[in-house]
Design a protein around this motif. Structure first.
Motif, PDB file in Angstrom:
ATOM      1  N   THR A 361     -26.557  14.615  13.153  1.00 27.14           N
ATOM      2  CA  THR A 361     -25.947  13.319  13.475  1.00 27.14           C
ATOM      3  C   THR A 361     -26.046  13.104  14.978  1.00 27.14           C
ATOM      4  O   THR A 361     -25.814  14.021  15.756  1.00 27.14           O
ATOM      5  N   SER A 362     -26.363  11.862  15.373  1.00 28.93           N
ATOM      6  CA  SER A 362     -26.635  11.582  16.793  1.00 28.93           C
ATOM      7  C   SER A 362     -25.758  10.463  17.341  1.00 28.93           C
ATOM      8  O   SER A 362     -26.257   9.511  17.942  1.00 28.93           O
ATOM      9  N   TYR A 363     -24.475  10.567  17.123  1.00 29.37           N
ATOM     10  CA  TYR A 363     -23.545   9.552  17.602  1.00 29.37           C
ATOM     11  C   TYR A 363     -22.306  10.233  18.160  1.00 29.37           C
ATOM     12  O   TYR A 363     -22.022  11.382  17.836  1.00 29.37           O
ATOM     13  N   PHE A 394     -24.722  18.180  15.924  1.00 31.20           N
ATOM     14  CA  PHE A 394     -24.323  16.931  16.572  1.00 31.20           C
ATOM     15  C   PHE A 394     -24.908  16.895  17.974  1.00 31.20           C
ATOM     16  O   PHE A 394     -24.856  17.890  18.700  1.00 31.20           O
ATOM     17  N   SER A 395     -25.463  15.755  18.370  1.00 30.43           N
ATOM     18  CA  SER A 395     -25.931  15.615  19.744  1.00 30.43           C
ATOM     19  C   SER A 395     -24.736  15.675  20.685  1.00 30.43           C
ATOM     20  O   SER A 395     -23.635  15.220  20.361  1.00 30.43           O
ATOM     21  N   PRO A 419     -15.059  14.991  27.860  1.00 26.14           N
ATOM     22  CA  PRO A 419     -15.765  15.602  26.733  1.00 26.14           C
ATOM     23  C   PRO A 419     -16.052  14.579  25.640  1.00 26.14           C
ATOM     24  O   PRO A 419     -15.389  13.540  25.557  1.00 26.14           O
ATOM     25  N   ALA A 420     -17.049  14.872  24.826  1.00 25.05           N
ATOM     26  CA  ALA A 420     -17.469  13.971  23.752  1.00 25.05           C
ATOM     27  C   ALA A 420     -17.014  14.512  22.401  1.00 25.05           C
ATOM     28  O   ALA A 420     -16.952  15.729  22.186  1.00 25.05           O
ATOM     29  N   PHE A 421     -16.710  13.603  21.509  1.00 33.08           N
ATOM     30  CA  PHE A 421     -16.349  13.946  20.129  1.00 33.08           C
ATOM     31  C   PHE A 421     -17.306  13.207  19.199  1.00 33.08           C
ATOM     32  O   PHE A 421     -17.639  12.052  19.479  1.00 33.08           O
ATOM     33  N   PRO A 422     -17.788  13.831  18.139  1.00 35.07           N
ATOM     34  CA  PRO A 422     -17.422  15.097  17.511  1.00 35.07           C
ATOM     35  C   PRO A 422     -18.067  16.357  18.085  1.00 35.07           C
ATOM     36  O   PRO A 422     -17.857  17.444  17.552  1.00 35.07           O
ATOM     37  N   ALA A 423     -18.877  16.247  19.150  1.00 33.74           N
ATOM     38  CA  ALA A 423     -19.494  17.453  19.711  1.00 33.74           C
ATOM     39  C   ALA A 423     -18.455  18.493  20.077  1.00 33.74           C
ATOM     40  O   ALA A 423     -18.724  19.706  20.021  1.00 33.74           O
ATOM     41  N   SER A 424     -17.241  18.051  20.446  1.00 37.05           N
ATOM     42  CA  SER A 424     -16.192  18.986  20.862  1.00 37.05           C
ATOM     43  C   SER A 424     -15.487  19.658  19.688  1.00 37.05           C
ATOM     44  O   SER A 424     -14.671  20.559  19.891  1.00 37.05           O
ATOM     45  N   SER A 514     -30.922  16.912  18.694  1.00 34.48           N
ATOM     46  CA  SER A 514     -30.202  17.317  17.491  1.00 34.48           C
ATOM     47  C   SER A 514     -31.106  17.390  16.261  1.00 34.48           C
ATOM     48  O   SER A 514     -31.104  18.411  15.551  1.00 34.48           O
ATOM     49  N   PRO A 515     -31.905  16.356  15.947  1.00 42.07           N
ATOM     50  CA  PRO A 515     -32.807  16.501  14.794  1.00 42.07           C
ATOM     51  C   PRO A 515     -33.863  17.585  14.990  1.00 42.07           C
ATOM     52  O   PRO A 515     -34.321  18.190  14.018  1.00 42.07           O
TER      53      PRO A 515
END
Length: 592
Positions: A361-363, A394-395, A419-424, A514-515
């Motif tokens: 996923t890339s968002y 996740f990106s 920080p970014a979510f959902p990466a975190s 990510s992909p």
């Protein structure tokens, strides 16, 4: 689960209990509150009281601790349960709410004239209930006032509230309710990819660029103009031929109602960049009104599917296009979908009996823009996927340590890294970005840092501590040194050749990374399945331990942001490139 019909009849017969019921639900306390309108949004108007909302209620899971414990055990290569992933039924049993929770929530709904039997949706485990209510009903139930809020940058309008309350008794039974204070939508959230007009794309009518590149001599051009052949050579997958294609699958989660174009993949991309795949395709799945019109394809969607296919072929790929109702219109009687992307997709996937072994996923959003109870709920859903044996990439984001002024939204206006979510989320594998070859270096926009919502999991402490020790007091107060650290790994993120509407463009972003990693992981899963072993599932306990040496350490570059220089890539783990980029052959030997 309660016998609802009996419960309703009994309650209806006890008319004298109504005053007691009112007293039971009158003691309310705030569940979540914003002190200011989330940045980028502005108040527009008051929604009509009869405007319909699909309200989701997330009930507390009774045995969540057991689920998390099981997730770590089946994901830890040193544990005797390693690889013994849970079935859908086993996960459902662990996340089902306690009967007391069901009784409390259903009694509250009945108090407000809503029969739980009439719910629009109820998850198999019972942890999620969706009911259709008017704005006026929602305001009474949540002791709040809704507004229409406008997001100028995306043109989105949503019905949200600045705070909501619940009866004190329900706070221990309800994890979250939406739509309430989460302002993110499929249009305002960020896709982590972008067109790079400054980078010259390979011309569409040129001869095929699919010729194999030797891993021993990756050309410098692969550092700026990336093709599947470049990535297969860089990450050592060129010689591997998948065998478990009847079982192994790779899923791409797409939002913004984007879809991937068949002709762009089959006619142009494969012909130019992966000739052995010409004629093959992928599966389209629409979730909650997702699109697949095959006209005006999305950059993000085409990037994702072209590079997961470009690396993992002939592994079956599935593209999930997640949609939603149109944005709020004052005279529109159509129920206003929550437009909260992860819940739609996750509830759909978790309701399936069989699911792909790998996802990308890339968002993402800035973590601070996501209410903490909402973030925890979504993160726990990713834990369910991992427990069932899926690896989730996740990106990490395209803003380094943060974009803009990086001020807090708690009223103090402090400058901190964002920080970014959902990466975190500690239950996903966050993927940062690199550029160039021989050697790869960190790309400047690679998102990375430390969560303020989630504590640092034990699986990464040994790898993260040396970085923090060397960092010392630099950036003190700007980041949370005890938080979940990300990214976990990284891959190329610059100059990807993507076919969009028949023409080739250069695209960059950790959306490309990510992909790419997902494609490599899908091949590792293929190898294990073909050897009669379980898929890898949740990756992080493995990659931070016995598989750590399967990554190419990235030791230069940084990720500036927030007006600061950002972190610096260094020997070992760092919050720019994580553990580094994958080497398939080394990893294959390590997971054998």
């Amino acid at each position: 689960m309660l016998l609802l019909s009996t419960f309703v009849v009994v309650l209806a017969g006890l008319s004298g209990a109504k005053p007691l019921a009112s007293k039971r639900w009158n003691n309310v306390a705030v569940k979540h509150r914003w002190v200011e309108i989330p940045r980028g949004w502005e108040y527009h108007s008051t929604p009509p009281g009869d405007h319909l909302l699909d309200m989701r209620i997330g009930l507390k899971q009774d045995k969540l601790d057991e689920l998390i414990s099981s997730l770590y055990e089946v994901s830890d290569p040193a544990h005797e349960r390693y690889g013994q992933h849970l079935s859908k039924e086993e996960v459902d049993a662990l996340v089902a709410p306690h009967p007391d929770t069901v009784e409390a929530v259903e009694s509250w709904l009945l108090h407000h004239g809503i029969n739980p039997v009439d719910a629009q949706f109820r998850s198999a485990s019972g942890e999620w209930i969706t009911i259709r209510v008017t704005v006026a009903q929602a305001e009474r139930m949540l002791d709040t006032k809704y507004g229409v809020y406008y997001h100028p940058a995306s043109g989105s309008s949503v019905v949200r509230t600045m705070e909501y309350s619940l009866p004190a008794e329900l706070h221990s039974h309800v994890q979250m309710i939406s739509p309430t204070t989460y302002f993110g939508t499929m249009r305002s959230m960020r896709s982590t990819s972008f067109i790079q007009p400054q980078t010259t794309a390979l011309v569409e009518d040129a001869d095929s660029f699919a010729a194999e590149i030797s891993p021993l001599a990756v050309p410098a051009s692969c550092g700026t103009t990336v093709t599947p052949a470049c990535l297969r050579a860089m990450y050592n997958t060129t010689a591997y031929v998948p065998k478990a294609t009847a079982t192994n699958k790779l899923g791409v989660a797409g939002y913004l109602q984007e879809f991937a174009n068949d002709a762009d993949l089959q006619v142009t991309f494969f012909k130019s960049f992966r000739t052995d795949a010409v004629g093959s395709t992928f599966t389209h799945v629409q979730v909650n009104g997702g699109l697949n019109t095959q006209s005006d394809p999305g950059v993000e969607a085409n990037l994702d599917i072209q590079y997961t296919e470009g690396i993992s072929f002939p592994t079956p790929n599935i593209y999930y296009s997640t949609g939603g109702s149109p944005p709020f219109l004052k005279d529109d009687s159509t129920p206003s979908n929550t437009n909260e992307p992860y819940l739609d997709w996750l509830n759909f996937i978790l309701n399936q009996t069989t699911i792909p072994q790998t996802f990308t996923t890339s968002y993402g959003d800035d973590e601070q823009t996501v209410p903490q109870d909402y973030a925890i709920s979504v993160c726990n859903l990713f834990a369910q996927l991992g427990a069932r044996g899926s690896s989730i990439m996740f990106s990490s984001g395209d803003n380094g340590v943060g974009s803009g002024d990086c001020l807090t939204n708690d009223g103090t206006n402090r400058e901190i890294f964002q920080p970014a979510f959902p990466a975190s989320c500690p239950f996903v594998t966050a993927v940062g970005g690199t550029t160039r070859v021989n050697p790869e270096v960190a790309v400047s926009f690679s998102g990375g840092g430390f969560s303020r919502y989630f504590a640092q999991p034990s699986y990464q402490t040994a790898s993260v501590t040396p970085f923090l020790t060397a960092l010392g007091t630099k950036f003190a107060g700007l980041y949370n040194a005890t938080g979940r650290a990300y990214p976990d790994v990284s891959a190329a993120a610059n100059g990807f050749q993507v076919v969009i509407g028949g023409r080739t463009s250069s695209v960059g972003g950790t959306s490309a990374s990510s992909p790419t990693v997902a494609g490599v992981v899908a091949l590792l899963n293929d190898f294990r399945i073909s050897e009669g072993k379980a898929p890898l599932g949740f990756l992080n306990p493995l990659i931070y331990s016995t598989a750590k040496s399967g990554f190419n350490d990235i030791v230069s570059g940084s990720n500036p942001g927030c007006g600061q220089a950002g972190f610096t890539a260094t020997t070992g783990w760092d919050p720019v490139t994580g553990l580094g980029t994958p080497d398939f052959l080394r990893l294959q030997a390590l997971v054998a």
